[in-house]
Design an enzyme around this catalytic site. Structure first.
Site, PDB file in Angstrom:
ATOM      1  N   GLY A  14      52.354  56.117  47.139  1.00  0.00           N
ATOM      2  CA  GLY A  14      53.472  55.474  46.456  1.00  0.00           C
ATOM      3  C   GLY A  14      53.607  56.085  45.072  1.00  0.00           C
TER       4      GLY A  14
ATOM      5  N   VAL B 283      54.319  51.898  39.549  1.00  0.00           N
ATOM      6  CA  VAL B 283      52.913  51.471  39.581  1.00  0.00           C
ATOM      7  C   VAL B 283      52.014  52.635  39.993  1.00  0.00           C
ATOM      8  CG1 VAL B 283      51.242  49.912  40.658  1.00  0.00           C
ATOM      9  CG2 VAL B 283      53.497  49.056  39.994  1.00  0.00           C
ATOM     10  N   GLY B 284      52.450  53.381  41.013  1.00  0.00           N
ATOM     11  CA  GLY B 284      51.636  54.506  41.488  1.00  0.00           C
ATOM     12  C   GLY B 284      51.445  55.564  40.415  1.00  0.00           C
TER      13      GLY B 284
ATOM     14  N   ARG C  82      46.065  39.278  31.143  1.00  0.00           N
ATOM     15  CA  ARG C  82      47.185  38.538  30.555  1.00  0.00           C
ATOM     16  C   ARG C  82      46.688  37.292  29.816  1.00  0.00           C
ATOM     17  NH1 ARG C  82      51.131  39.526  35.805  1.00  0.00           N
ATOM     18  NH2 ARG C  82      52.036  41.456  34.983  1.00  0.00           N
TER      19      ARG C  82
ATOM     20  N   HIS D 228      46.762  36.061  44.043  1.00  0.00           N
ATOM     21  CA  HIS D 228      47.522  36.684  42.962  1.00  0.00           C
ATOM     22  C   HIS D 228      48.943  36.179  43.132  1.00  0.00           C
ATOM     23  CE1 HIS D 228      49.219  39.328  40.054  1.00  0.00           C
ATOM     24  NE2 HIS D 228      49.916  40.011  40.945  1.00  0.00           N
TER      25      HIS D 228
HETATM   26  C1  LAC Z   1      52.832  40.968  38.483  1.00  0.00           C
HETATM   27  C2  LAC Z   1      53.442  41.216  39.825  1.00  0.00           C
HETATM   28  C3  LAC Z   1      54.043  42.538  39.949  1.00  0.00           C
HETATM   29  O1  LAC Z   1      51.964  40.105  38.413  1.00  0.00           O
HETATM   30  O2  LAC Z   1      52.534  40.938  40.826  1.00  0.00           O
HETATM   31  O3  LAC Z   1      53.245  41.597  37.492  1.00  0.00           O
END
Ligand code: LAC
Length: 306
Positions: A8, A12-13, A150, A174
């Site tokens: 990919g 992200v990849g 985060r 997640h």
């Molecule tokens: C996130 C999604 C892309 O947490 O899973 O940013």
């Protein structure tokens, strides 16, 4: 030189490939089905390596055979969430993509460790496990470092404490049912609640839960810098046999009282992949939240056929 394949070549990849290159963990193959895309990204990344004196080579390819000899395969292929879409909405479409990618991994990189990044994360990791037929220790999902990162970012901004001194953990899906563990979050050597009142902690937990959607709302597409960063730490733990404790979506086989499901739990990552799952002692409330999160994942997994 180790070989890391990233399947990919989207945001992200390519972010994962960049951050793996920055750590000089090995040569990189960037795969995508779109002609020209991985080749162009690879060229751009190779120029980056030249500028930064990073002695790794990046190759772009549309041919799965080029993943041969990979030590680690990072799977980012799939559709991303659009605004108003939950991660679970992606389930059926991305499952087909992950099955296809997994069959190629089984064929061309049969000894690799597989890190799945595609959403809905835990169920896609389960799909890759089922389809590759690899031992569960070699198939794992990325996301825990993202969610904990985060949470740590919010704590850092509130308290003005170095990131290096803030440690935390997350369990479960997640997704919206993720179980952050403020009780086990530490600032220095003291628990978070010594520094923040309950209401502020609850707000931080909620903001963490919503952070992925907030990024999509603001910029129009999903996070990719932070996922790339987190993926590079998991690749590093495997390539360097670090035995690092990393929240990872892992196959539960009696762990936490659950079987035949993938969910985020603290894992020791090393050359063998998931070398150990750590079973935390949870409070009744935490355990109940974890069970509820597992229920969400089971419902999603039950929609798939293998
Ligand atoms: C996130 C999604 C892309 O947490 O899973 O940013």
């Amino acid at each position: 030189m180790p070989l890391i394949t990233v399947v990919g070549s989207g945001r992200v990849g390519t972010s994962a490939a960049l951050q793996v290159a920055m750590r000089e963990l090995g040569d990189i193959v960037l795969l995508d089905i779109v002609p020209g895309l991985p080749q162009g990204e690879a060229l751009d990344l190779n120029h980056t390596c030249a500028i930064l004196d990073l002695d790794v080579d990046v190759r772009g390819s549309n041919d799965y055979r080029d993943m041969e000899g990979s030590d680690v395969v990072v799977v980012t292929a799939g559709l991303t969430r659009k605004p108003d879409m939950t991660r679970l909405d992606l389930l059926l479409k991305n499952a087909e993509i992950i099955k296809d990618v997994s069959r190629h991994i089984r064929e061309y990189a049969p000894r690799s460790k597989v890190i799945v990044v595609t959403n809905p994360l835990d169920v896609m990791t389960y799909t890759a496990y089922k389809t590759t037929g690899f031992e569960s220790s070699r198939v794992m999902g990325f996301s825990g470092l993202l969610d904990v990162g985060r949470f740590r970012q919010i704590i850092h901004s509130r308290l003005g404490v170095s990131y290096k001194s803030i440690r935390g953990m997350v369990l479960g899906e997640h997704g919206d049912s993720m179980v952050l563990l403020p009780r086990l979050t530490h600032v220095g050597v003291e628990p978070l609640h010594r520094f923040m009142d309950e209401k502020t902690i609850a707000e931080a937990v909620e903001a963490t839960r919503k952070a992925g959607a907030e990024i999509i709302r603001l910029k129009g597409w999903s996070a990719h810098h932070a996922p790339g960063a987190g993926v590079s730490l998991m690749v590093q733990a495997i390539i360097k046999d670090e035995k690092a404790v990393i929240p990872t979506s892992a196959y539960l086989d009696g762990h936490y009282g659950e079987r035949d499901i993938y969910a985020v739990v603290p894992c020791v990552l090393g050359a063998g992949g998931v070398e150990k799952i750590i079973e935390l002692e949870l409070t009744d409330e935490e355990r109940a939240k974890f069970k509820a999160s597992i229920k969400v994942l089971r419902e999603a997994a039950s929609q798939l056929k293998f």
